[in-house]
Design an enzyme around this catalytic site. Structure first.
Site, PDB file in Angstrom:
ATOM      1  N   HIS A  97       0.834  -1.208   0.000  1.00  0.00           N
ATOM      2  CA  HIS A  97       0.000   0.000   0.000  1.00  0.00           C
ATOM      3  C   HIS A  97       0.863   1.250   0.000  1.00  0.00           C
ATOM      4  O   HIS A  97       1.263   1.729   1.063  1.00  0.00           O
ATOM      5  CB  HIS A  97      -0.897  -0.003   1.237  1.00  0.00           C
ATOM      6  CG  HIS A  97      -1.785  -1.203   1.331  1.00  0.00           C
ATOM      7  ND1 HIS A  97      -1.330  -2.437   1.712  1.00  0.00           N
ATOM      8  CD2 HIS A  97      -3.112  -1.343   1.073  1.00  0.00           C
ATOM      9  CE1 HIS A  97      -2.342  -3.305   1.684  1.00  0.00           C
ATOM     10  NE2 HIS A  97      -3.428  -2.665   1.306  1.00  0.00           N
ATOM     11  N   HIS A 144      -4.175   3.413  -3.372  1.00  0.00           N
ATOM     12  CA  HIS A 144      -4.312   2.884  -2.009  1.00  0.00           C
ATOM     13  C   HIS A 144      -3.504   1.599  -1.805  1.00  0.00           C
ATOM     14  O   HIS A 144      -2.719   1.510  -0.869  1.00  0.00           O
ATOM     15  CB  HIS A 144      -5.787   2.606  -1.679  1.00  0.00           C
ATOM     16  CG  HIS A 144      -5.979   1.651  -0.541  1.00  0.00           C
ATOM     17  ND1 HIS A 144      -6.114   2.045   0.758  1.00  0.00           N
ATOM     18  CD2 HIS A 144      -5.996   0.278  -0.511  1.00  0.00           C
ATOM     19  CE1 HIS A 144      -6.231   0.984   1.541  1.00  0.00           C
ATOM     20  NE2 HIS A 144      -6.171  -0.102   0.796  1.00  0.00           N
ATOM     21  N   GLU A 177     -17.750  -4.216  24.584  1.00  0.00           N
ATOM     22  CA  GLU A 177     -16.937  -5.441  24.678  1.00  0.00           C
ATOM     23  C   GLU A 177     -15.686  -5.354  23.808  1.00  0.00           C
ATOM     24  O   GLU A 177     -14.584  -5.716  24.229  1.00  0.00           O
ATOM     25  CB  GLU A 177     -17.762  -6.667  24.265  1.00  0.00           C
ATOM     26  CG  GLU A 177     -18.916  -7.010  25.202  1.00  0.00           C
ATOM     27  CD  GLU A 177     -20.175  -6.181  24.913  1.00  0.00           C
ATOM     28  OE1 GLU A 177     -20.197  -5.438  23.910  1.00  0.00           O
ATOM     29  OE2 GLU A 177     -21.140  -6.285  25.709  1.00  0.00           O
ATOM     30  N   HIS A 213     -28.718 -15.704  24.958  1.00  0.00           N
ATOM     31  CA  HIS A 213     -27.672 -15.530  25.951  1.00  0.00           C
ATOM     32  C   HIS A 213     -26.924 -16.825  26.259  1.00  0.00           C
ATOM     33  O   HIS A 213     -25.965 -16.815  27.028  1.00  0.00           O
ATOM     34  CB  HIS A 213     -28.267 -14.967  27.255  1.00  0.00           C
ATOM     35  CG  HIS A 213     -28.573 -13.502  27.164  1.00  0.00           C
ATOM     36  ND1 HIS A 213     -29.319 -12.966  26.131  1.00  0.00           N
ATOM     37  CD2 HIS A 213     -28.228 -12.460  27.950  1.00  0.00           C
ATOM     38  CE1 HIS A 213     -29.416 -11.655  26.300  1.00  0.00           C
ATOM     39  NE2 HIS A 213     -28.758 -11.324  27.398  1.00  0.00           N
TER      40      HIS A 213
HETATM   41  C1  LIG Z   1     -11.547  -4.452   9.933  1.00  0.00           C
HETATM   42  C2  LIG Z   1     -10.993  -4.295   8.553  1.00  0.00           C
HETATM   43  N1  LIG Z   1     -11.854  -4.278   7.515  1.00  0.00           N
HETATM   44  C3  LIG Z   1     -11.385  -4.177   6.263  1.00  0.00           C
HETATM   45  C4  LIG Z   1     -10.055  -4.094   6.022  1.00  0.00           C
HETATM   46  C5  LIG Z   1      -9.528  -4.030   4.592  1.00  0.00           C
HETATM   47  N2  LIG Z   1      -9.020  -2.670   4.309  1.00  0.00           N
HETATM   48  C6  LIG Z   1      -7.728  -2.369   4.415  1.00  0.00           C
HETATM   49  S1  LIG Z   1      -7.400  -0.761   4.113  1.00  0.00           S
HETATM   50  C7  LIG Z   1      -9.033  -0.447   3.802  1.00  0.00           C
HETATM   51  C8  LIG Z   1      -9.473   0.932   3.432  1.00  0.00           C
HETATM   52  C9  LIG Z   1      -9.117   1.863   4.488  1.00  0.00           C
HETATM   53  O1  LIG Z   1      -9.320   3.159   4.089  1.00  0.00           O
HETATM   54  P1  LIG Z   1      -8.454   4.278   4.770  1.00  0.00           P
HETATM   55  O2  LIG Z   1      -8.338   4.010   6.191  1.00  0.00           O
HETATM   56  O3  LIG Z   1      -9.033   5.569   4.361  1.00  0.00           O
HETATM   57  O4  LIG Z   1      -7.036   4.073   4.142  1.00  0.00           O
HETATM   58  P2  LIG Z   1      -6.408   4.803   2.867  1.00  0.00           P
HETATM   59  O5  LIG Z   1      -7.080   4.222   1.660  1.00  0.00           O
HETATM   60  O6  LIG Z   1      -6.684   6.239   3.012  1.00  0.00           O
HETATM   61  O7  LIG Z   1      -4.983   4.433   2.939  1.00  0.00           O
HETATM   62  C10 LIG Z   1      -9.793  -1.594   3.951  1.00  0.00           C
HETATM   63  C11 LIG Z   1     -11.242  -1.656   3.743  1.00  0.00           C
HETATM   64  C12 LIG Z   1      -9.198  -4.117   7.132  1.00  0.00           C
HETATM   65  N3  LIG Z   1      -7.872  -4.052   7.010  1.00  0.00           N
HETATM   66  N4  LIG Z   1      -9.699  -4.189   8.375  1.00  0.00           N
END
Ligand SMILES: Cc1ncc(C[n+]2csc(CCOP(=O)(O)OP(=O)(O)O)c2C)c(N)n1
Ligand SMILES: [Mg+2]
Length: 655
Positions: free
Chosen positions: A30, A261, A407, A469
């Site tokens: 990334h 990204h 939680e 539960h």
């Molecule tokens: C809980 C979770 N859901 C989905 C992902 C997959 N994922 C990784 S980065 C991302 C997008 C995140 O967007 P942002 O925080 O704005 O990062 P940017 O594109 O700006 O680097 C996703 C959906 C993850 N790593 N964790």
């Protein structure tokens, strides 16, 4: 330290170049986030963060948490540039390859300087809340001269969008954790595209509403970033700094778009970026003057640390502080030892949640670093003890956290506390709601942290609250998580043993699955038999035909069943099996002795049977492969076939 501002640009570009080149070499990763946040990170590391690459575990360092873990090249670049021993440039060249310390996402056990494992969005920030709690707690105990640091977080849109963010910032705002500062990479881009595809939230308003201070800056203007970070550092509330950035900044044709990204820029765009940034060095080369600027930053932390070392040397509590930070338990546990002797004698018939409370009463006296809590089920989880007074914004010295109905936030905060060090966190909720925090439990295990989950109401035995539960699949599904110890003790003595074992595990989390209903005492000896995971509680009288394997509330039932079998001349062992994971670690002879090939093996557990086959083979599994029902507990056990007579019928049919 003040660097000539004109030097900051090239320093930030070093992060950009390393990030784009490493992702390109791995053909995976990334680049957008590290390139977009390079300027903010450069200001943070040059003017605000307290760190010493020569002593990455120095207890009073600031904690830096890359909550947007997909941007891992940001932290790998920073650690290398500032002069940590690892990652080396070769490590960076091996980004995302097998055995590289530069793993796909930052991993706390791979590199010093990585405070927590991130990637599951939202959890880094939520762990930082726990770090900030631990910081204030230790400050209350040991004073400014030993504990006086900040927690800095880089979080993305995703971290702020996740549900856990609500829990985490609500807790942090309530607790007035002013040492916590979150730098939000406000680039308005996520994987799918612009954030206006999916959100129209006023994030600053939400943060202000939960008691946070909010600052904003142009994330590509060094002076403006420094101004906003100063405000954040000065404000007594936790701070969010909205850093308006351009994702992939420096890649002239791709910056600002979602395609940057999570994909390599490609050779052409990398060439264009070199041109645009004026970066003439080859991949994985940093010009000597720029590297030297970075290394001088790394070196400046040495004096802060030396001053701390001097204060530490003269501090009366230095020994105790070191012991706690090292995670070493006190050598003697007098209150707990006395408690063990007392229950071996008195044989109390109590619920294991109640037995847990009694064990905790003693343990929290002996082990001052234990910090407990519950997600609003204190009276049900029995987690509060006399020694643990409330932890709050005015009482950071307290040792009991009212986490509220959070939680996931609780579990992540406990991970953060454990990672910070100096504190052993435990916290409770109903076992059935472990699903709400499951990923944080998984993260306790991945990160090798001693976090203890007190999960009560562990079966249909909770009765009238009914199937919503009543956990059915939970104990087994928790056993499926690697490196997590799942304990299901059968009586008060086993409960105390399991507590002792959980606390001894410095590098693994534990779950204690505990009953609501009373259970009879089954043993009176003081050898910790739970330590082997399973042990023979009763040996067959008549020639052995059957071995009953049971956990928790079903162990007493297995004893009753064995008695009925013995009366019919069928010899039966009963094996109590409080912890599968510890049993699986015993030598083959011990395991074979408990699970003899020539006997019919029968598991008895009020939960799904999937998994028991590994011990019973083609024997019998007595369990519950459906949801429960609402009724008093005794009626439910009878209705679902958990009676000695019903089990004996199945066994004799099988024999
Ligand atoms: C809980 C979770 N859901 C989905 C992902 C997959 N994922 C990784 S980065 C991302 C997008 C995140 O967007 P942002 O925080 O704005 O990062 P940017 O594109 O700006 O680097 C996703 C959906 C993850 N790593 N964790
Ligand atoms: Mg984003």
């Amino acid at each position: 330290m003040t660097l000539d501002p004109s030097r900051l640009g090239p320093m930030a570009n070093a992060i950009r170049a390393l990030s784009m080149d490493a992702v390109q070499a791995a053909n995976s990763g990334h680049p957008g986030m590290p390139m977009g946040m390079a300027d903010v990170a450069t200001v943070l590391f040059s003017q605000f963060l307290k760190f010493d690459p020569a002593a990455p575990h120095w207890p009073d360092r600031d904690r830096f948490v890359l909550s947007a873990g997909h941007g891992s090249m940001l932290i790998y670049s920073l650690l290398h540039l500032t002069g940590y021993a690892r990652p080396t440039m070769d490590d960076i060249r091996n980004f995302r390859q097998l055995h590289s310390v530069c793993a796909g996402h930052p991993e706390n056990f791979e590199l010093a300087g990585i405070e927590c494992t991130t990637g599951p969005l939202g959890q880094g920030l939520a762990m930082a809340v726990g770090m900030a709690m631990a910081e204030r707690h230790l400050n209350a105990g040991f004073g400014d001269s030993l504990v006086d640091h900040n927690i800095w977080v880089v979080a993305g849109d995703g971290c702020l969008m996740e549900g856990i963010n609500h829990e985490a910032i609500g807790l942090a705002g309530h607790l007035k954790l002013g040492r916590l500062n979150v730098l939000w990479d406000d680039n308005r881009i996520t994987i799918d595209g612009d954030t206006d595809l999916s959100t129209s939230e006023d994030i600053p308003a939400r943060y202000r509403a939960t008691g946070w201070h909010v600052a904003e800056c142009d994330g590509h203007d060094f002076a403006d970033i420094a101004r906003a970070l100063s405000e954040a550092a000065a404000d007594p509330r936790p701070s969010l700094v909205a850093c308006r950035t351009i994702i992939g900044k420096g890649a002239p044709n791709k910056q600002g778009g979602h395609n940057v990204h999570g994909a390599p820029l490609g050779a052409d765009e990398i060439a264009a970026a070199r041109e645009y940034l004026g970066w003439t060095s080859a991949p994985f080369e940093v010009p000597a003057d720029i590297l030297s600027d970075w290394r001088s930053l790394g070196a400046k932390g040495a004096s802060a640390r030396a001053e701390w070392e001097a204060r530490f040397a003269g501090n009366a509590n230095a020994r105790e502080f070191s012991r706690r930070m090292a995670g070493v338990l006190p050598q003697q546990l007098p209150a707990f030892d006395a408690y063990l002797s007392a229950i071996a004698e008195s044989q109390p018939k109590v619920a294991t949640r109640k037995a847990s409370e009694s064990a905790l009463e003693a343990l929290t006296v002996d082990i001052q670093e234990m910090v407990g809590g519950s997600a609003d089920l204190t009276g049900s989880n029995n987690t509060k003890t006399k020694a643990t007074t409330p932890f709050g914004a005015d009482t950071y010295g307290g040792r009991y956290v009212y986490y509220g109905i959070r939680e996931f936030g609780m579990a992540a905060a406990m991970n953060g506390m454990a990672l910070h060090g100096g504190v052993i966190p435990y916290g409770g909720t109903f076992l059935v709601f472990s699903d709400y925090c499951r990923n944080a439990i998984r993260m306790s295990a991945i990160q090798k942290q001693r976090v203890i989950y007190v999960l009560t109401h562990d079966s249909i035995g909770l009765g009238e609250d009914g199937p919503t539960h009543q956990p059915v699949e939970h104990v087994m599904s928790l056993r499926a998580i690697p490196d997590l110890l799942v304990f299901r003790p059968a009586d008060a003595l086993e409960t105390a043993e399991c507590w002792a074992l959980s606390l001894k595990e410095a590098k693994r989390p534990s779950v204690l699955a505990l009953t609501r209903q009373n259970l009879p005492a089954l043993r009176s000896d003081l050898e910790n038999k739970s330590a082997r995971g399973a042990y023979r509680l009763k040996a067959a009288d008549a020639p052995r035909k059957v071995v009953l394997l049971a956990t928790g509330s079903e162990v007493a039932l297995a004893i009753d069943t064995a008695m009925v079998l013995e009366a019919q001349g069928i010899g039966a062992d009963v094996v109590s099996m409080p912890c599968w994971e510890l049993f699986d670690e015993q030598d083959a002879a011990y395991r074979a002795d408990l699970l003899p090939a020539d006997a019919l093996k029968v598991s008895v557990e009020a939960g799904i049977t999937l998994g028991w086959q590994k011990y019973v083979g083609d024997g019998l599994t007595i369990g519950l492969d459906r949801f429960g029902a609402s009724a008093p507990a005794e009626q439910l056990f009878e209705y679902f076939g958990f009676t000695a007579d019903a089990i004996v019928k199945k066994i004799t049919a099988k024999l």
